[in-house]
Design a protein around this motif. Structure first.
Motif, PDB file in Angstrom:
ATOM      1  N   ARG A   1      -8.914  -9.936  -3.111  1.00 41.44           N
ATOM      2  CA  ARG A   1      -7.710 -10.153  -3.902  1.00 41.44           C
ATOM      3  C   ARG A   1      -6.507 -10.181  -2.956  1.00 41.44           C
ATOM      4  NH1 ARG A   1      -6.842  -4.329  -6.957  1.00 41.44           N
ATOM      5  NH2 ARG A   1      -7.115  -2.985  -5.128  1.00 41.44           N
ATOM      6  N   THR A   2      -5.376 -10.621  -3.477  1.00 44.19           N
ATOM      7  CA  THR A   2      -4.154 -10.671  -2.688  1.00 44.19           C
ATOM      8  C   THR A   2      -3.194  -9.600  -3.188  1.00 44.19           C
ATOM      9  OG1 THR A   2      -3.060 -12.251  -4.160  1.00 44.19           O
ATOM     10  CG2 THR A   2      -4.462 -13.151  -2.414  1.00 44.19           C
ATOM     11  N   ALA A   3      -2.114  -9.406  -2.451  1.00 39.17           N
ATOM     12  CA  ALA A   3      -1.120  -8.416  -2.868  1.00 39.17           C
ATOM     13  C   ALA A   3      -0.536  -8.752  -4.227  1.00 39.17           C
ATOM     14  CB  ALA A   3      -0.012  -8.313  -1.811  1.00 39.17           C
ATOM     15  N   GLY A   4      -0.477 -10.047  -4.539  1.00 36.28           N
ATOM     16  CA  GLY A   4       0.050 -10.449  -5.844  1.00 36.28           C
ATOM     17  C   GLY A   4      -0.833 -10.044  -7.008  1.00 36.28           C
ATOM     18  N   ASP A   5      -2.104  -9.736  -6.731  1.00 43.80           N
ATOM     19  CA  ASP A   5      -3.026  -9.321  -7.797  1.00 43.80           C
ATOM     20  C   ASP A   5      -2.898  -7.843  -8.143  1.00 43.80           C
ATOM     21  OD1 ASP A   5      -4.153 -11.887  -7.894  1.00 43.80           O
ATOM     22  OD2 ASP A   5      -5.516 -11.419  -6.252  1.00 43.80           O
ATOM     23  N   LEU A   6      -2.215  -7.074  -7.309  1.00 38.51           N
ATOM     24  CA  LEU A   6      -2.118  -5.629  -7.515  1.00 38.51           C
ATOM     25  C   LEU A   6      -1.141  -5.305  -8.639  1.00 38.51           C
ATOM     26  CD1 LEU A   6      -1.868  -4.503  -3.774  1.00 38.51           C
ATOM     27  CD2 LEU A   6      -3.918  -4.579  -5.194  1.00 38.51           C
ATOM     28  N   SER A   7      -1.486  -4.331  -9.452  1.00 39.87           N
ATOM     29  CA  SER A   7      -0.587  -3.896 -10.514  1.00 39.87           C
ATOM     30  C   SER A   7       0.509  -3.002  -9.937  1.00 39.87           C
ATOM     31  CB  SER A   7      -1.359  -3.130 -11.585  1.00 39.87           C
ATOM     32  OG  SER A   7      -1.854  -1.903 -11.068  1.00 39.87           O
ATOM     33  N   VAL A   8       1.583  -2.865 -10.703  1.00 36.97           N
ATOM     34  CA  VAL A   8       2.695  -2.016 -10.279  1.00 36.97           C
ATOM     35  C   VAL A   8       2.222  -0.571 -10.121  1.00 36.97           C
ATOM     36  CG1 VAL A   8       4.964  -1.124 -10.925  1.00 36.97           C
ATOM     37  CG2 VAL A   8       4.389  -3.515 -11.357  1.00 36.97           C
ATOM     38  N   GLU A   9       1.403  -0.116 -11.076  1.00 37.17           N
ATOM     39  CA  GLU A   9       0.920   1.259 -11.042  1.00 37.17           C
ATOM     40  C   GLU A   9       0.073   1.514  -9.803  1.00 37.17           C
ATOM     41  OE1 GLU A   9       0.604  -0.821 -13.498  1.00 37.17           O
ATOM     42  OE2 GLU A   9       1.736  -0.024 -15.189  1.00 37.17           O
ATOM     43  N   GLU A  10      -0.778   0.547  -9.447  1.00 40.16           N
ATOM     44  CA  GLU A  10      -1.672   0.722  -8.299  1.00 40.16           C
ATOM     45  C   GLU A  10      -0.869   0.808  -7.009  1.00 40.16           C
ATOM     46  OE1 GLU A  10      -5.854  -1.224  -6.659  1.00 40.16           O
ATOM     47  OE2 GLU A  10      -4.598  -2.324  -8.082  1.00 40.16           O
TER      48      GLU A  10
ATOM     49  N   TYR B   1       1.404   4.056  -2.724  1.00 38.94           N
ATOM     50  CA  TYR B   1       2.573   4.309  -1.888  1.00 38.94           C
ATOM     51  C   TYR B   1       2.838   5.808  -1.779  1.00 38.94           C
ATOM     52  CZ  TYR B   1       7.325   3.852  -0.029  1.00 38.94           C
ATOM     53  OH  TYR B   1       8.455   3.947   0.748  1.00 38.94           O
ATOM     54  N   GLN B   2       2.715   6.495  -2.923  1.00 42.40           N
ATOM     55  CA  GLN B   2       2.944   7.942  -2.921  1.00 42.40           C
ATOM     56  C   GLN B   2       1.854   8.675  -2.140  1.00 42.40           C
ATOM     57  OE1 GLN B   2       5.654   9.372  -4.063  1.00 42.40           O
ATOM     58  NE2 GLN B   2       6.492   7.428  -4.817  1.00 42.40           N
ATOM     59  N   GLU B   3       0.598   8.276  -2.365  1.00 36.63           N
ATOM     60  CA  GLU B   3      -0.512   8.957  -1.712  1.00 36.63           C
ATOM     61  C   GLU B   3      -0.525   8.723  -0.209  1.00 36.63           C
ATOM     62  OE1 GLU B   3      -3.915   7.516  -3.733  1.00 36.63           O
ATOM     63  OE2 GLU B   3      -3.564   8.691  -5.570  1.00 36.63           O
TER      64      GLU B   3
ATOM     65  N   GLN C   1       2.207   8.066   1.507  1.00 38.02           N
ATOM     66  CA  GLN C   1       3.535   8.423   2.001  1.00 38.02           C
ATOM     67  C   GLN C   1       4.245   7.225   2.634  1.00 38.02           C
ATOM     68  OE1 GLN C   1       2.927  11.776   4.623  1.00 38.02           O
ATOM     69  NE2 GLN C   1       2.606  13.200   2.923  1.00 38.02           N
ATOM     70  N   GLY C   2       4.044   6.067   2.034  1.00 39.00           N
ATOM     71  CA  GLY C   2       4.745   4.864   2.463  1.00 39.00           C
ATOM     72  C   GLY C   2       4.217   4.211   3.718  1.00 39.00           C
ATOM     73  N   ASP C   3       3.086   4.660   4.260  1.00 44.14           N
ATOM     74  CA  ASP C   3       2.523   4.076   5.478  1.00 44.14           C
ATOM     75  C   ASP C   3       1.823   2.758   5.102  1.00 44.14           C
ATOM     76  OD1 ASP C   3       0.909   3.335   7.652  1.00 44.14           O
ATOM     77  OD2 ASP C   3       0.758   5.409   8.335  1.00 44.14           O
ATOM     78  N   LEU C   4       2.435   1.633   5.468  1.00 49.71           N
ATOM     79  CA  LEU C   4       1.917   0.332   5.061  1.00 49.71           C
ATOM     80  C   LEU C   4       0.558   0.027   5.676  1.00 49.71           C
ATOM     81  CD1 LEU C   4       5.148  -1.843   5.100  1.00 49.71           C
ATOM     82  CD2 LEU C   4       3.735  -1.331   3.125  1.00 49.71           C
ATOM     83  N   ASP C   5       0.324   0.456   6.900  1.00 50.14           N
ATOM     84  CA  ASP C   5      -0.977   0.211   7.524  1.00 50.14           C
ATOM     85  C   ASP C   5      -2.093   0.892   6.737  1.00 50.14           C
ATOM     86  OD1 ASP C   5      -0.133  -1.342   9.766  1.00 50.14           O
ATOM     87  OD2 ASP C   5       0.705   0.472  10.638  1.00 50.14           O
ATOM     88  N   THR C   6      -1.859   2.143   6.364  1.00 48.32           N
ATOM     89  CA  THR C   6      -2.854   2.874   5.585  1.00 48.32           C
ATOM     90  C   THR C   6      -3.023   2.244   4.203  1.00 48.32           C
ATOM     91  OG1 THR C   6      -2.212   4.913   6.733  1.00 48.32           O
ATOM     92  CG2 THR C   6      -3.514   5.145   4.728  1.00 48.32           C
ATOM     93  N   MET C   7      -1.907   1.827   3.595  1.00 46.85           N
ATOM     94  CA  MET C   7      -1.977   1.202   2.275  1.00 46.85           C
ATOM     95  C   MET C   7      -2.769  -0.098   2.322  1.00 46.85           C
ATOM     96  SD  MET C   7       1.912   1.729   0.833  1.00 46.85           S
ATOM     97  CE  MET C   7       1.558   0.849  -0.696  1.00 46.85           C
ATOM     98  N   ALA C   8      -2.518  -0.919   3.352  1.00 43.93           N
ATOM     99  CA  ALA C   8      -3.221  -2.191   3.470  1.00 43.93           C
ATOM    100  C   ALA C   8      -4.720  -1.981   3.609  1.00 43.93           C
ATOM    101  CB  ALA C   8      -2.670  -2.991   4.657  1.00 43.93           C
ATOM    102  N   ARG C   9      -5.116  -0.974   4.413  1.00 43.14           N
ATOM    103  CA  ARG C   9      -6.549  -0.709   4.570  1.00 43.14           C
ATOM    104  C   ARG C   9      -7.163  -0.188   3.286  1.00 43.14           C
ATOM    105  NH1 ARG C   9      -4.748   1.256   9.658  1.00 43.14           N
ATOM    106  NH2 ARG C   9      -4.705   3.393   8.855  1.00 43.14           N
ATOM    107  N   ARG C  10      -6.434   0.672   2.565  1.00 43.43           N
ATOM    108  CA  ARG C  10      -6.987   1.238   1.340  1.00 43.43           C
ATOM    109  C   ARG C  10      -7.081   0.187   0.230  1.00 43.43           C
ATOM    110  NH1 ARG C  10      -4.800   6.779  -1.330  1.00 43.43           N
ATOM    111  NH2 ARG C  10      -5.589   7.520   0.680  1.00 43.43           N
TER     112      ARG C  10
END
Length: 535
Positions: A488-497, A502-504, A506-515
């Motif tokens: 999926r792409t970033a556009g497929d992600l829901s606001v809640e997800e 982001y909270q879990e 702590q705003g680390d984009l690298d970790t978010m992208a991998r997760r």
């Protein structure tokens, strides 16, 4: 010097065809842009190639016609030579273009053609843009050669095979009572198809209610759809009718039906099976006479496997299934769509007598270089994105004699050009690094879905690094991701997800992208749009 004769392969010259010939794809030249704007969409079927014969095309012939029409005319631009271009069969699913010395200058995308040039199956499936004398852009591609005329466009713009197939589906199902499921990517025109079904149905005089389920908070979805009694929940200060009852006697269109919460799925299934709805907080059913049309850009079968969508509901929703093709699969319609949106924009701006007055023997209003970029772009946002591009280009060119894209739009068009729509210069060799071993260039079709996912994970979802690891271009990687059933792409992600991750993290984009397993750049854009990260 006497002009060389050309082969007349217009449909008017070959009226009798077998059923097999009429359903076999043929090589076709479709007008993308022309100094006379209304000619966009006209085409010439190179039918003789299938018989091993060459076809010659010049200023004076053969005729280009709209699909289904009987009368046409040659290219007829005085800057195009009478000395013909010759298209020859070069083997199974291959075409050779021969350019005579002193004839019409031809470019394939941005590369000049001298002598001969061959095009293979992959390029022809994508479509090859041919630029004649820097004025006329033709798309060499494959399509069904013979089509019956269509008097009712159903509000759909375009003459391509995919567009006509959708029109045929609409006509088949419009007068029936069965529910319809429309599948297609975001921005491909699913609501337009739903409106066309409603307008051709016996319910055309009833209401057409359009609802985007993805935009309704999940806790309110049931009340919004089926209604609610006063006091049924906190904030229910009065009775709510609900969209099903609002569409009584007409059509209810539910977009993004794949986002329906589980409890709403159960209620939808009951409504389809019984023709009754239960308002939230109510104890008695309410009968409704509403035809349901749904749409989704999600893989509902995959969601059934995941347990997030109910199989019985899919079987009920898909009384008839319509697939809307993405814009990149019907490139022959891009010129027609651009001219249509340009006409609308000029009319809204009150700019002069309209698009046809822009026809000029000196400089085309739509420059060939811009037309090539439009037809070569991958259009991940489909028709909606093309409409937005057209608006920006038309407004940005006010007061000028021809259209001109801003540097930002030029950069965007160039960055995501379709991998097979225009040839690219051979990249300079790059020394391999320890992190990214060098690989030979390869075709996107050679990359399996599992290999794609492995490369993305190994590159921490850095798309540039993943493309280098796979030995393909970044635009090719974008297309593979869009087509992949497991990505999926970033556009497929829901606001809640996104917010929760982001909270879990702590705003680390690298970790978010991998997760989340999406592109870091696309995720960063979504985070900024939601106001979660720094501007």
């Amino acid at each position: 010097m006497q002009d060389k004769p050309f082969t007349d392969v217009s449909t008017a010259a070959t009226p009798r065809r077998s059923r097999e010939e009429s359903t076999r794809p043929a090589f076709v030249l479709t007008v993308v842009s022309h100094p006379t704007p209304r000619r966009a969409g006209e085409r010439l079927v190179l039918g003789a190639l299938s018989s091993g014969l060459p076809v010659s095309v010049s200023r004076v012939g053969p005729d280009f016609v709209l699909p289904g029409a009987t009368l046409g005319m040659p290219l007829a631009d005085t800057f195009i030579s009478r000395k013909p271009l010759v298209f020859e069969p070069a083997g199974p699913d291959r075409v050779r273009l021969r350019v005579e010395e002193g004839g019409t200058p031809v470019r394939v995308g941005t590369e000049p053609v001298t002598g001969t040039r061959e095009f293979g199956p992959e390029a022809l499936r994508e479509g090859v843009p041919l630029v004649l004398s820097d004025r006329v852009v033709l798309l060499l591609h494959q399509a069904l050669p013979f089509e019956a005329p269509t008097n009712d466009a159903l509000g759909m713009v375009g003459h391509g095979q995919g567009t006509r197939r959708v029109r045929e589906d609409v006509i088949r199902v419009a007068d029936l009572k069965v529910p319809v499921l429309i599948r297609g990517e975001t921005g491909s025109g699913k609501e337009l198809v739903a409106r066309a079904i409603h307008q051709r149905s016996p319910r055309r005089n009833g209401p057409f209610v359009s609802v985007n389920l993805g935009a309704i908070p999940k806790e309110l979805a049931a009340a919004e759809l089926f209604g609610a009694r006063k006091g049924a929940y906190t904030g229910a200060h009065q009775e709510r009718e609900g969209f099903f009852r609002a569409a009584h006697g007409g059509t209810l269109f539910l977009d993004e039906v794949g986002e329906a919460p589980p409890e709403v799925q159960v209620m939808l299934l009951r409504a389809l099976e019984t023709g009754e709805v239960y308002p939230v907080g109510g104890s008695a059913p309410v009968a409704v006479d509403t035809r349901l049309i749904t749409a989704t850009d999600a893989d509902l079968e995959a969601r059934i496997v995941q347990g997030s969508f109910k199989a019985p509901l899919l079987h009920r929703l898909a009384g008839y299934d319509i697939q809307v093709p993405p814009l990149r699969e019907r490139r022959e319609d891009i010129g027609v769509l651009f001219q249509h949106f340009a006409r609308e924009e000029l009319a809204s701006l009150g700019e002069g007598p309209g698009l046809e007055a822009m026809a000029s023997q000196e400089t085309p209003w739509l420059p060939a270089s811009l037309a090539v970029r439009l037809v070569s772009f991958a259009w991940p946002g489909n028709v909606r994105q093309l409409r937005n591009f057209t608006r920006q280009i038309v407004i940005g060119s006010r007061g000028q004699g021809s259209l001109q894209a801003s540097p930002r739009l030029e950069q965007e068009l160039e960055a995501a050009a379709a991998p097979g729509a225009r040839p690219s210069p051979t990249p300079a060799p790059v020394a391999p690094s320890a992190e990214e071993p060098e690989q030979a260039r390869r075709k996107p079709s050679e990359v399996s879905d599992a290999e794609l996912l492995e490369a993305l994970r190994a590159s921490a979802w850095d798309l540039k690094a993943a493309a280098q690891r796979l030995g393909i271009t970044r635009p090719s990687l974008y297309v593979l991701i869009e087509k992949s059933p497991s990505l999926r792409t970033a556009g497929d992600l829901s606001v809640e997800e996104i917010s929760r991750c982001y909270q879990e993290c702590q705003g680390d984009l690298d970790t978010m992208a991998r997760r989340l397993e999406v592109s870091k750049r696309g995720l960063q854009r979504r985070v900024r749009e939601l106001g979660l990260g720094p501007a």
